[in-house]
Design a protein around this motif. Sequence first.
Motif, PDB file in Angstrom:
ATOM      1  N   ARG A 154     -14.385 -10.467  -4.419  1.00  0.00           N
ATOM      2  CA  ARG A 154     -14.084 -10.863  -5.775  1.00  0.00           C
ATOM      3  C   ARG A 154     -14.543 -12.292  -6.075  1.00  0.00           C
ATOM      4  NH1 ARG A 154      -9.439  -9.554  -4.968  1.00  0.00           N
ATOM      5  NH2 ARG A 154      -9.165  -7.338  -5.233  1.00  0.00           N
TER       6      ARG A 154
ATOM      7  N   ASP B 221       0.885  -4.619  -5.787  1.00  0.00           N
ATOM      8  CA  ASP B 221      -0.184  -4.021  -4.998  1.00  0.00           C
ATOM      9  C   ASP B 221      -0.959  -5.145  -4.306  1.00  0.00           C
ATOM     10  OD1 ASP B 221      -2.086  -5.083  -6.702  1.00  0.00           O
ATOM     11  OD2 ASP B 221      -2.362  -3.239  -7.842  1.00  0.00           O
ATOM     12  N   PRO B 222      -1.899  -4.781  -3.399  1.00  0.00           N
ATOM     13  CA  PRO B 222      -2.537  -5.830  -2.597  1.00  0.00           C
ATOM     14  C   PRO B 222      -3.167  -6.934  -3.445  1.00  0.00           C
ATOM     15  CG  PRO B 222      -3.109  -3.682  -1.736  1.00  0.00           C
ATOM     16  CD  PRO B 222      -2.336  -3.439  -2.994  1.00  0.00           C
ATOM     17  N   MET B 223      -3.712  -6.535  -4.613  1.00  0.00           N
ATOM     18  CA  MET B 223      -4.364  -7.554  -5.433  1.00  0.00           C
ATOM     19  C   MET B 223      -3.327  -8.496  -6.043  1.00  0.00           C
ATOM     20  SD  MET B 223      -7.088  -7.256  -8.484  1.00  0.00           S
ATOM     21  CE  MET B 223      -7.930  -5.738  -8.124  1.00  0.00           C
ATOM     22  N   ASP B 224      -2.194  -7.938  -6.485  1.00  0.00           N
ATOM     23  CA  ASP B 224      -1.129  -8.782  -7.032  1.00  0.00           C
ATOM     24  C   ASP B 224      -0.646  -9.770  -5.982  1.00  0.00           C
ATOM     25  OD1 ASP B 224      -1.260  -7.223  -9.274  1.00  0.00           O
ATOM     26  OD2 ASP B 224       0.373  -5.895  -8.647  1.00  0.00           O
TER      27      ASP B 224
ATOM     28  N   LEU C 248       0.815  -1.207   0.000  1.00  0.00           N
ATOM     29  CA  LEU C 248       0.000   0.000   0.000  1.00  0.00           C
ATOM     30  C   LEU C 248       0.851   1.261   0.000  1.00  0.00           C
ATOM     31  CD1 LEU C 248      -2.570  -1.210   2.639  1.00  0.00           C
ATOM     32  CD2 LEU C 248      -3.098  -0.639   0.275  1.00  0.00           C
TER      33      LEU C 248
ATOM     34  N   ARG D  28      -2.252 -10.974  -3.429  1.00  0.00           N
ATOM     35  CA  ARG D  28      -3.260 -12.012  -3.243  1.00  0.00           C
ATOM     36  C   ARG D  28      -3.192 -13.016  -4.389  1.00  0.00           C
ATOM     37  NH1 ARG D  28      -8.113 -10.624  -1.033  1.00  0.00           N
ATOM     38  NH2 ARG D  28      -7.024  -8.865  -0.195  1.00  0.00           N
TER      39      ARG D  28
END
Lengths: 511, 362
Positions: A368, A329-332, A304, A334
């Motif tokens: 998601r 980033d956080p999605m990557d 972040l 995950r």
Amino acid sequence: MENKCAIKMENITKRFGSVVANNAINMELREGEILSLLGENGSGKTTLMNMLSGIYFPDEGQIYIHDKPVTIASPKDAFDLGIGMIHQHFKLVDLFTATENIILGLEGKLDLNNARKKVQEICDRYGFDIDPDMKIYDMSVSQKQTVEIVKVLYRGADILILDEPTAVLTPQETEKLFAVMRNMKADGKSLIIITHKLHEVLEVSDRVAVLRKGEYIGDVMTKDADQQSLTDMMVGHSVTLNIDRPMPVNVTPRLKLEGLTVFDELGVKRLDNVSFTINAGEVLGVAGVAGSGQRELLESIAGLYPITSGSVTFYPPEGDTPQEMAGKDPMDIRRAGIAMSFVPEDRLGMGLVGSMGMTGNMMLRSWRKGKGVFLNRKDPEALAQRIWQELEVVTPSTNFPVRRMSGGNVQKVLVGREIAQQPSVLMTAYAVRGLDINTSYTIYNLLTEQKMKGVAVVYVGEDLDVLLELCDRIVVLCGGQVSGVVDARTTNKLEVGALMTRVGGGAAENA
Amino acid sequence: MRKQSLFHISKRDTLPLGKALLIRGGILLLALVFCGLVTTLLTGQNPISVYGTILSGAFGTSRRIGVTARSVAILLGISLAVTPAFKMRFWNIGAEGQTLIGCLATTACMITLEDKLPNAALIIVSLIAALLAGALWGFLPAFFKAKWNTNETLFTLMMNYIAMQLASFFIIVWEVPKGAGKIGIINQSTRAGWLPEIGNAYMLPILIVAIMTGFMYIYLTYSKHGYEIAVVGESQRTASYAGIKVDRVIIRTMVLSGALCALMGFLLTSGVDHTLTTTIVDSRGFTAVMVSWMSKFNPFIMIASSLLLVTMDRGASEVASALSLNHSFADILTGIILFFIIATEFFITYKVTLRKNSKKEA
């Protein structure tokens, strides 16, 4: 009663909606004494004091100052009555000098020279250690606090209220503050210090008043009190102060930080070449004076915060090849299959959505997963139900906005959700701030449980006693640098306190 | 002794829904009574007859009912269009321009392609052109907001003027007859590009907006997009934390908002007015903001809010002619009613108690 009362509060009640923050409080501050106002977070200490300083207005009750009934409807009224409050958050203009800040907003002719003399006089009289011509941006946190205190003295306050003044100070700075407080008392000032640290209460005050859940429990002379008796008054029943800390097993590196350096939006360096290892099966404490880079550290790891240079390497529990996390980033993160949970410091501003209920907040981690364009509400609802029961969250329903829950319940929702992700890394920032002792212990136990499951737990904390009792190792930050990594079982508060103020440090990692 | 304030205001618990509705209904009634009082005092008219005239103006004949329903549909449509942006706390006050640019794009297609395409194709091309124009009007402020954090309120407001100026310019280009300064009815003889009528002249826009209402409710409540919008609106930091790409959500949502506004513009030009003027949107882009907020972003409550506002507005014209009062008089009544409705929220959130004479002289 030999002394006159500086403040007398009679049947003071303050409600916020259905929450009774203060219920029929009767309290007095005698002239020339230091009174500790003790209570857990959320017990109503700050609310009570805010009514003296004119920020809130009581729903019921009467306040007397020097035995005269008064109405305090604004901070100006309070100030006219000689009441000065030093808040936890300073209100100073960074570009101005100490003197300029002190006379800011005062009426009458601007006479800097005279003002400087008067400021110097006050400093000499009580033993304050500041330079009247120093700019605020050059000052340490404790110096800024000093300016705030001098400010209220300059304006002629004879009753001073200090709201958790030691929260941002190192043990050494705290000592200095207490010395100054004793000087002020000797000069006939009356002081109230709000705190929840027992040893400080015993050290500095003449008398202790205890609040619990908005009720006035009573007061005792400090000389007749000890830590255990005060804890009992504060909590309502005896609790042990020991945190269960099993020895870690199967300690393996999980995250390696190497030369991590970050800058904020203004180009100020927030982390400077930070390197250390976070181990699975361990609780790693992060200590430091507020604003030493704790937030930036956790947010950098979580993807972040933009990382300027350095690396964060993740070693998967199954022993697969290590993965680089910097730049993701956080999605990557995950998507890369890294199960990282993060309990941020700003619970409602970052970790949760205040207007949504528990279910909506569970979805923050799973939104998601629904089919196609639609949300799956069933699984989050089930998870919400489970956390509601297992952690005994007090809420009327899983759709009740979390913003309207109490701080402890909010934190249970957040921590519960993060643990339910079955993380391999669990990072927490000030996980027990604002929580009562029982909830705090619930959180400590949850973290320890995760550690024994082989999770790498990071605990950023402010209470050194807790850090020393809960963690296995402690990383100390100072000014964005690692000033030392110590074994929590063998170190002591003085050592950590010294590291907190020493940039660089030079202590070797002993993992 | 200093004086104490007479009232004491404190926040109250959430009221049960039934009680809150009861308060709202009561306040509305109170507003009507108060309006009646004002009417009698200012005009000497019997308030009942004024209300009667308003109602008959809006619903008196089947034609009036049709026109009113269609106006409700258009206002409701624009309100629905702005809602996702507001739910995201993106202060889009550019619905006026987004709608107008839709009208302009539709007009452009209808005029320039009148004899070049079969009617069905012309309608489809006009629709696509309108949607693209509206999407662009939504995209620009969102893109600048996402990339450089520009102020979206000013940006969307300015985009209104650009749309307005473009419309004025093209009205002169296409004016009929030359020198008239207006376009008049487009393709009056061929009806090229006119939306077909279903049943009567009013049905099609109403149907489209009815579908849109259902769509918007589902989109906001049950879709992933809707969830993302709600989280971004609450806190962008929370959104990033949850792995939501904030920039993308802002841009996507504004493109949708703009395109839906332009869809209403398309309906206005192709299906309702068959013309383009600079005032064709008639400030509904701004009224929609109020409808959306007053209804707390609930599409179904928006139906009622739009109905109330359109009824008052339509009734106003009738009041003006039938009772020979100024048209503005109904606006005054609308203002009073809105004031009461908005003030209700304060009393639902806060409790006001008279301060008891608490001090007895010591």
